[in-house]
Write a protein that holds these residues in place. Structure first.
Motif, PDB file in Angstrom:
ATOM      1  N   HIS A 239     -10.357   9.770 -23.827  1.00  0.00           N
ATOM      2  CA  HIS A 239     -10.380   9.672 -22.379  1.00  0.00           C
ATOM      3  C   HIS A 239     -11.810   9.864 -21.889  1.00  0.00           C
ATOM      4  O   HIS A 239     -12.079   9.820 -20.711  1.00  0.00           O
ATOM      5  CB  HIS A 239      -9.457  10.715 -21.755  1.00  0.00           C
ATOM      6  CG  HIS A 239      -9.882  12.113 -22.058  1.00  0.00           C
ATOM      7  ND1 HIS A 239      -9.494  12.774 -23.195  1.00  0.00           N
ATOM      8  CD2 HIS A 239     -10.713  12.939 -21.418  1.00  0.00           C
ATOM      9  CE1 HIS A 239     -10.060  13.966 -23.214  1.00  0.00           C
ATOM     10  NE2 HIS A 239     -10.807  14.095 -22.143  1.00  0.00           N
ATOM     11  N   LEU A 241     -15.524   8.682 -21.560  1.00  0.00           N
ATOM     12  CA  LEU A 241     -16.351   7.474 -21.635  1.00  0.00           C
ATOM     13  C   LEU A 241     -17.623   7.730 -22.428  1.00  0.00           C
ATOM     14  O   LEU A 241     -18.165   6.825 -23.060  1.00  0.00           O
ATOM     15  CB  LEU A 241     -16.710   6.985 -20.230  1.00  0.00           C
ATOM     16  CG  LEU A 241     -15.550   6.471 -19.388  1.00  0.00           C
ATOM     17  CD1 LEU A 241     -16.064   5.995 -18.049  1.00  0.00           C
ATOM     18  CD2 LEU A 241     -14.823   5.351 -20.091  1.00  0.00           C
ATOM     19  N   GLY A 242     -18.129   8.968 -22.405  1.00  0.00           N
ATOM     20  CA  GLY A 242     -19.316   9.308 -23.188  1.00  0.00           C
ATOM     21  C   GLY A 242     -19.052   9.130 -24.672  1.00  0.00           C
ATOM     22  O   GLY A 242     -19.864   8.555 -25.409  1.00  0.00           O
ATOM     23  N   ALA A 279     -13.946   3.289 -11.260  1.00  0.00           N
ATOM     24  CA  ALA A 279     -13.526   4.630 -10.839  1.00  0.00           C
ATOM     25  C   ALA A 279     -13.662   5.623 -11.994  1.00  0.00           C
ATOM     26  O   ALA A 279     -14.149   6.733 -11.825  1.00  0.00           O
ATOM     27  CB  ALA A 279     -12.087   4.588 -10.342  1.00  0.00           C
ATOM     28  N   LEU A 280     -13.251   5.192 -13.176  1.00  0.00           N
ATOM     29  CA  LEU A 280     -13.376   6.067 -14.351  1.00  0.00           C
ATOM     30  C   LEU A 280     -14.831   6.391 -14.614  1.00  0.00           C
ATOM     31  O   LEU A 280     -15.206   7.516 -14.903  1.00  0.00           O
ATOM     32  CB  LEU A 280     -12.831   5.361 -15.601  1.00  0.00           C
ATOM     33  CG  LEU A 280     -11.374   5.471 -15.935  1.00  0.00           C
ATOM     34  CD1 LEU A 280     -11.132   4.835 -17.295  1.00  0.00           C
ATOM     35  CD2 LEU A 280     -10.925   6.925 -15.972  1.00  0.00           C
ATOM     36  N   ARG A 281     -15.646   5.350 -14.521  1.00  0.00           N
ATOM     37  CA  ARG A 281     -17.071   5.484 -14.783  1.00  0.00           C
ATOM     38  C   ARG A 281     -17.698   6.493 -13.820  1.00  0.00           C
ATOM     39  O   ARG A 281     -18.526   7.302 -14.197  1.00  0.00           O
ATOM     40  CB  ARG A 281     -17.707   4.112 -14.615  1.00  0.00           C
ATOM     41  CG  ARG A 281     -19.206   4.049 -14.620  1.00  0.00           C
ATOM     42  CD  ARG A 281     -19.734   4.286 -16.016  1.00  0.00           C
ATOM     43  NE  ARG A 281     -21.180   4.181 -16.043  1.00  0.00           N
ATOM     44  CZ  ARG A 281     -21.998   5.121 -15.584  1.00  0.00           C
ATOM     45  NH1 ARG A 281     -21.509   6.218 -15.049  1.00  0.00           N
ATOM     46  NH2 ARG A 281     -23.307   4.968 -15.662  1.00  0.00           N
ATOM     47  N   ALA A 283     -16.095   8.855 -12.152  1.00  0.00           N
ATOM     48  CA  ALA A 283     -15.501  10.187 -12.192  1.00  0.00           C
ATOM     49  C   ALA A 283     -16.090  11.014 -13.329  1.00  0.00           C
ATOM     50  O   ALA A 283     -15.966  12.230 -13.337  1.00  0.00           O
ATOM     51  CB  ALA A 283     -13.982  10.087 -12.353  1.00  0.00           C
ATOM     52  N   ALA A 284     -16.727  10.364 -14.296  1.00  0.00           N
ATOM     53  CA  ALA A 284     -17.303  11.101 -15.420  1.00  0.00           C
ATOM     54  C   ALA A 284     -18.457  11.963 -14.921  1.00  0.00           C
ATOM     55  O   ALA A 284     -19.327  11.481 -14.203  1.00  0.00           O
ATOM     56  CB  ALA A 284     -17.792  10.116 -16.486  1.00  0.00           C
ATOM     57  N   PRO A 285     -18.464  13.264 -15.293  1.00  0.00           N
ATOM     58  CA  PRO A 285     -19.533  14.136 -14.809  1.00  0.00           C
ATOM     59  C   PRO A 285     -20.910  13.632 -15.232  1.00  0.00           C
ATOM     60  O   PRO A 285     -21.077  13.122 -16.332  1.00  0.00           O
ATOM     61  CB  PRO A 285     -19.233  15.473 -15.495  1.00  0.00           C
ATOM     62  CG  PRO A 285     -17.806  15.422 -15.861  1.00  0.00           C
ATOM     63  CD  PRO A 285     -17.505  13.981 -16.124  1.00  0.00           C
ATOM     64  N   GLU A 286     -21.850  13.771 -14.339  1.00  0.00           N
ATOM     65  CA  GLU A 286     -23.195  13.298 -14.602  1.00  0.00           C
ATOM     66  C   GLU A 286     -24.164  14.323 -14.027  1.00  0.00           C
ATOM     67  O   GLU A 286     -23.960  14.790 -12.911  1.00  0.00           O
ATOM     68  CB  GLU A 286     -23.374  11.964 -13.882  1.00  0.00           C
ATOM     69  CG  GLU A 286     -24.243  10.999 -14.582  1.00  0.00           C
ATOM     70  CD  GLU A 286     -24.141   9.637 -13.914  1.00  0.00           C
ATOM     71  OE1 GLU A 286     -25.181   9.060 -13.647  1.00  0.00           O
ATOM     72  OE2 GLU A 286     -23.017   9.174 -13.651  1.00  0.00           O
ATOM     73  N   PHE A 287     -25.213  14.649 -14.778  1.00  0.00           N
ATOM     74  CA  PHE A 287     -26.124  15.698 -14.332  1.00  0.00           C
ATOM     75  C   PHE A 287     -26.665  15.449 -12.924  1.00  0.00           C
ATOM     76  O   PHE A 287     -27.194  14.375 -12.641  1.00  0.00           O
ATOM     77  CB  PHE A 287     -27.303  15.836 -15.299  1.00  0.00           C
ATOM     78  CG  PHE A 287     -26.974  16.727 -16.465  1.00  0.00           C
ATOM     79  CD1 PHE A 287     -26.856  18.106 -16.284  1.00  0.00           C
ATOM     80  CD2 PHE A 287     -26.769  16.205 -17.723  1.00  0.00           C
ATOM     81  CE1 PHE A 287     -26.544  18.939 -17.345  1.00  0.00           C
ATOM     82  CE2 PHE A 287     -26.455  17.029 -18.788  1.00  0.00           C
ATOM     83  CZ  PHE A 287     -26.345  18.406 -18.601  1.00  0.00           C
ATOM     84  N   ILE A 291     -20.696  15.000  -6.734  1.00  0.00           N
ATOM     85  CA  ILE A 291     -19.363  14.615  -7.199  1.00  0.00           C
ATOM     86  C   ILE A 291     -18.855  13.531  -6.268  1.00  0.00           C
ATOM     87  O   ILE A 291     -18.789  13.715  -5.064  1.00  0.00           O
ATOM     88  CB  ILE A 291     -18.416  15.822  -7.218  1.00  0.00           C
ATOM     89  CG1 ILE A 291     -18.958  16.857  -8.191  1.00  0.00           C
ATOM     90  CG2 ILE A 291     -17.018  15.404  -7.613  1.00  0.00           C
ATOM     91  CD1 ILE A 291     -18.122  18.105  -8.290  1.00  0.00           C
ATOM     92  N   THR A 292     -18.547  12.383  -6.821  1.00  0.00           N
ATOM     93  CA  THR A 292     -18.210  11.237  -5.985  1.00  0.00           C
ATOM     94  C   THR A 292     -16.787  11.349  -5.468  1.00  0.00           C
ATOM     95  O   THR A 292     -15.979  12.061  -6.014  1.00  0.00           O
ATOM     96  CB  THR A 292     -18.338   9.935  -6.777  1.00  0.00           C
ATOM     97  OG1 THR A 292     -17.608  10.107  -7.992  1.00  0.00           O
ATOM     98  CG2 THR A 292     -19.769   9.626  -7.073  1.00  0.00           C
ATOM     99  N   PRO A 294     -13.408  10.770  -5.502  1.00  0.00           N
ATOM    100  CA  PRO A 294     -12.615  10.258  -6.605  1.00  0.00           C
ATOM    101  C   PRO A 294     -11.564   9.290  -6.124  1.00  0.00           C
ATOM    102  O   PRO A 294     -11.360   9.116  -4.925  1.00  0.00           O
ATOM    103  CB  PRO A 294     -11.976  11.518  -7.172  1.00  0.00           C
ATOM    104  CG  PRO A 294     -11.917  12.463  -6.024  1.00  0.00           C
ATOM    105  CD  PRO A 294     -13.033  12.108  -5.089  1.00  0.00           C
TER     106      PRO A 294
END
Lengths: 376, 330
Positions: A239, A241-242, A279-281, A283-287, A291-292, A294
């Motif tokens: 689940h 993406l990274g 949306a999945l892309r 929602a993935a945490p990013e430094f 927080i977008t 969702p």
């Protein structure tokens, strides 16, 4: 895409059971042709009454796994990833469509010989539960070696030691029981056990989830190395993406029993064509990225599917015609397919969110207004 | 900076809301927490990060007064607002704080909610016990709380049992219960680790919005550094019960000075990550811990003295760092 003619000559039983290396090398390892898997569920319908309803866990799934490919299967809970896996492994028969292994139905191949079980290895999600707690590590790893008669009893110890080294475990672990191992070590034992039969295909179900980041990174490096050295075909359910982008060249994104987008991982993740992939892309945490906004709501019940596109109830780009008929998976770019009536094009790529959110992602820095900017 | 809540505006703006000093916790021969210190101001969010066994959740449980006296030996000081010492607080004292001024969102909402009571029943009982509301008032307020955390058809959900809700919905109910008494400090222990990414984003946003609206402070327990950077002002990096580095999350995660912070960050997978360079091995067992810095056994910068002597958590600009041989300053 799928030519029935190419599969036909190989269907003669004489060839099929033999080594998958010869002659069959151009044939996809796995092929799912419009696979549908329905379950019948019964649920209350008024006082003392129950009704039987059909639930489609998989619907019109097409997937081709070529030799040497590495494919990430991504989706949220309830998207049908595990059912797809069961169909691939022949543990569930498709209600409709075909699941083929080297051109033959999986069910038949499995029934005919042990080759399938030997060539296709599986790493289960709950590695600890997949190992018999009453067997030592060496007995667990030796089991497939002996079962498939890959070496004599006298050579087993040596083979087990070699496998332990290969997955980066110290030799003294051989005498321990799974209960005495850490989470990371248990996963390594599960990998060693999967590799013992010298498989050509490795299927992993969330093999690195729920681990500490350092352990996860160690395991990902191990799997990457194994894939390269042994030329494994890899199907990785995740689940994250990274993880998908680190390990797999191709990606297939699932939503509610359907594959909604496929293609090269880099291309899909840098410019998703399906709004759900986007949306999945995002929602993935990013430094340091805010927080977008969702995705709204939750995945609908497969018993009450919305009309038309299944994602229409949550899609920020939904248009009227989306609710009328279900879109089919169609090519959008080289090597890419998407099941969407209004696919996003490169200009709407994730680094410039067109979603109704004031979000900024790292690639555009602090310029939320410049929507059309593309990083790649 | 942030407007403090009305009911405690007088309590001295200079003092941080929470100050933990030298918190040590021993279970039998194992020292689970070893001299943990941290401070949290009003309206601030802080992330406790680190690998399993770092003591993140233990700190949260200690702050909630959920460490049994017979189970563990606890020493050090924890000051919360005007309550001088949470460590020596008796059960009556905790009764006035727990749930009312300090509340917690647990990791696994499915396990934390009582399966035998409806969602409404659990909310109403908290509101009646803690705030002394009448049954009707409590029910009215419960409805508002559920609507506030984004639950559709809240009226119907009041009579639902926890198992009838999805994981995301259960976590929303947990948040509603935790916020029921407008706590000044919210503890969120891995609130999204069991949820899908899109739902994770929803829940983290919900918690942040709600605590900001109330001017409350929040301690998150997280294992995802990227998520910590997105949601928290401050960060405390823990390893095997010791604080390695602490301070503003942006500064620390952009330029880690402690080797452990750097390694932890280098293990984070982002989309497009090309290589990962994780530290070898795992956290040693408590019996094998070095007497000095507990990270010394895996540290690429370790010096001989690191194994014998414990580096002090010393201030360096805005951050605190405990290391004899840190990464060069940027």
């Amino acid at each position: 895409m799928t030519k029935p003619g190419t599969a036909a000559p190989a269907a003669s039983p004489a060839q099929g059971t033999n080594a998958p290396g010869t002659g069959a090398s151009d044939r996809p390892v796995f092929e799912l042709l419009d696979v549908e898997k329905r379950f019948t569920v019964s649920r209350p319908a008024g006082f003392l009454k129950r009704e039987k309803r059909s639930l489609a866990a998989l619907d019109g799934v097409r997937l081709t796994v070529r030799r040497g490919a590495s494919i990430a299967l991504v989706g949220e809970s309830g998207s049908g990833k595990s059912t797809l896996l069961r169909v691939l492994l022949g543990l569930a028969e498709p209600s409709d469509g075909k699941a083929l292994y080297l051109g033959q139905p999986v069910k038949e191949v499995r029934a005919k010989s042990r080759d399938f079980a030997r060539s296709v290895a599986m790493i289960y999600q709950d590695a600890r539960a997949s190992l018999d707690p009453r067997m030592t590590v060496s007995a667990l790893i030796a089991e497939p070696l002996l079962h498939f008669g890959l070496c004599g009893r006298e050579a087993v110890g040596e083979r087990v030691a070699a496998l332990l080294t290969r997955v980066g475990l110290p030799a003294e672990i051989a005498g321990r029981y799974p209960a005495a191992l850490s989470g990371g070590q248990v996963r390594r034992v599960a990998i060693a056990r999967a590799l013992a039969a010298e498989p050509t295909v490795l299927i992993a179900d969330e093999a690195v989830s729920g681990l500490d980041v350092s352990t996860q990174a160690q395991l990902l490096n191990l799997l990457r190395g194994l894939k390269r050295e042994m030329g494994l075909t890899l199907l990785f359910i995740t689940h994250d993406l990274g993880v998908a982008s680190y390990l797999c060249e191709e990606i297939a994104i699932m939503y509610l029993g359907r594959i909604v987008e496929t293609g090269p991982t880099d291309a899909v993740l840098s410019a998703p064509a399906h709004p759900y992939s986007l949306a999945l892309r995002r929602a993935a945490p990013e430094f340091f990225a805010p927080i977008t906004d969702p995705l709204e709501g939750e995945i609908p019940s497969p018993l009450d599917l919305p009309p038309g596109c299944r994602f229409a109830t949550r899609c920020p780009f939904v248009e009227d015609d989306c609710r009328s008929a279900e879109p089919i998976l169609a090519p959008v770019a080289r090597g890419r397919t998407v099941a969407c009536r209004h696919p996003l094009n490169a200009e709407d790529s994730p680094v410039s969110p067109q979603m109704p959110a004031p979000a900024v992602t790292h690639a555009v820095g602090s310029r939320p207004g410049e929507g059309a900017e593309v990083s790649a | 900076m942030t407007a403090p809540d009305a009911h405690q505006a007088a309590a001295g703006d200079a003092l941080p809301l929470l100050a933990v000093e030298g918190l040590t916790l021993e279970r039998g021969p194992s020292r689970i927490l070893d001299g943990v210190s941290l401070t949290l101001g009003r309206g601030e969010t802080l992330a406790l990060v680190g690998e399993s066994g770092a003591g993140k959740s233990t700190i949260a449980f200690a702050l909630m007064g959920l460490i049994g006296k017979g189970e563990a030996k606890i020493a050090g000081r924890m000051r919360f607002d005007e309550v001088e010492d949470l460590v020596s607080l008796n059960e009556r004292g905790w009764g006035r704080l727990r749930g009312r001024r300090i509340a917690m969102v647990f990791q696994d909402a499915g396990a934390a909610l009582d399966p035998c009571y409806t969602v409404g029943g659990q909310l109403v009982s908290v509101l009646r016990r803690q705030l002394g509301l009448s049954r009707a008032k409590a029910r009215e307020r419960a409805l508002e709380l559920l609507e506030g955390v984004g639950i559709n058809d809240a009226e119907a959900r009041l009579s639902a049992y926890p198992h009838e809700l999805s994981g995301g919905m259960q976590q929303r109910v947990m948040v509603a219960i935790a916020l029921a008494c407008n706590p000044e400090l919210l503890l969120a222990d891995e609130p999204t680790s069991a949820l899908d990414v899109t739902i994770q984003a929803q829940i983290i946003r919900l918690i942040l919005t709600e605590i900001r609206a109330r001017g409350a402070s929040c301690v998150f327990v997280l294992h995802d550094l990227a998520l910590a950077s997105q949601s928290c002002d401050k960060i405390v990096v823990l390893y095997a019960g010791q604080v390695m580095e602490a301070g503003p999350s942006r500064g620390i995660l952009e330029h880690p000075r402690h080797p452990y912070t750097r390694l932890l960050k280098s293990c984070v997978l982002e989309i497009g990550t090309e290589t990962l360079d994780p530290p070898e091995g795992g956290v040693p067992s408590y019996g094998d811990m070095p007497a000095g810095c507990r990270f010394a056994t895996r540290c690429p910068n370790a010096l001989p003295r690191c194994f014998a002597e414990r580096p002090v958590l010393a201030a360096e600009g805005e951050r605190l760092i405990a290391c004899f041989n840190p990464e060069p300053r940027q």
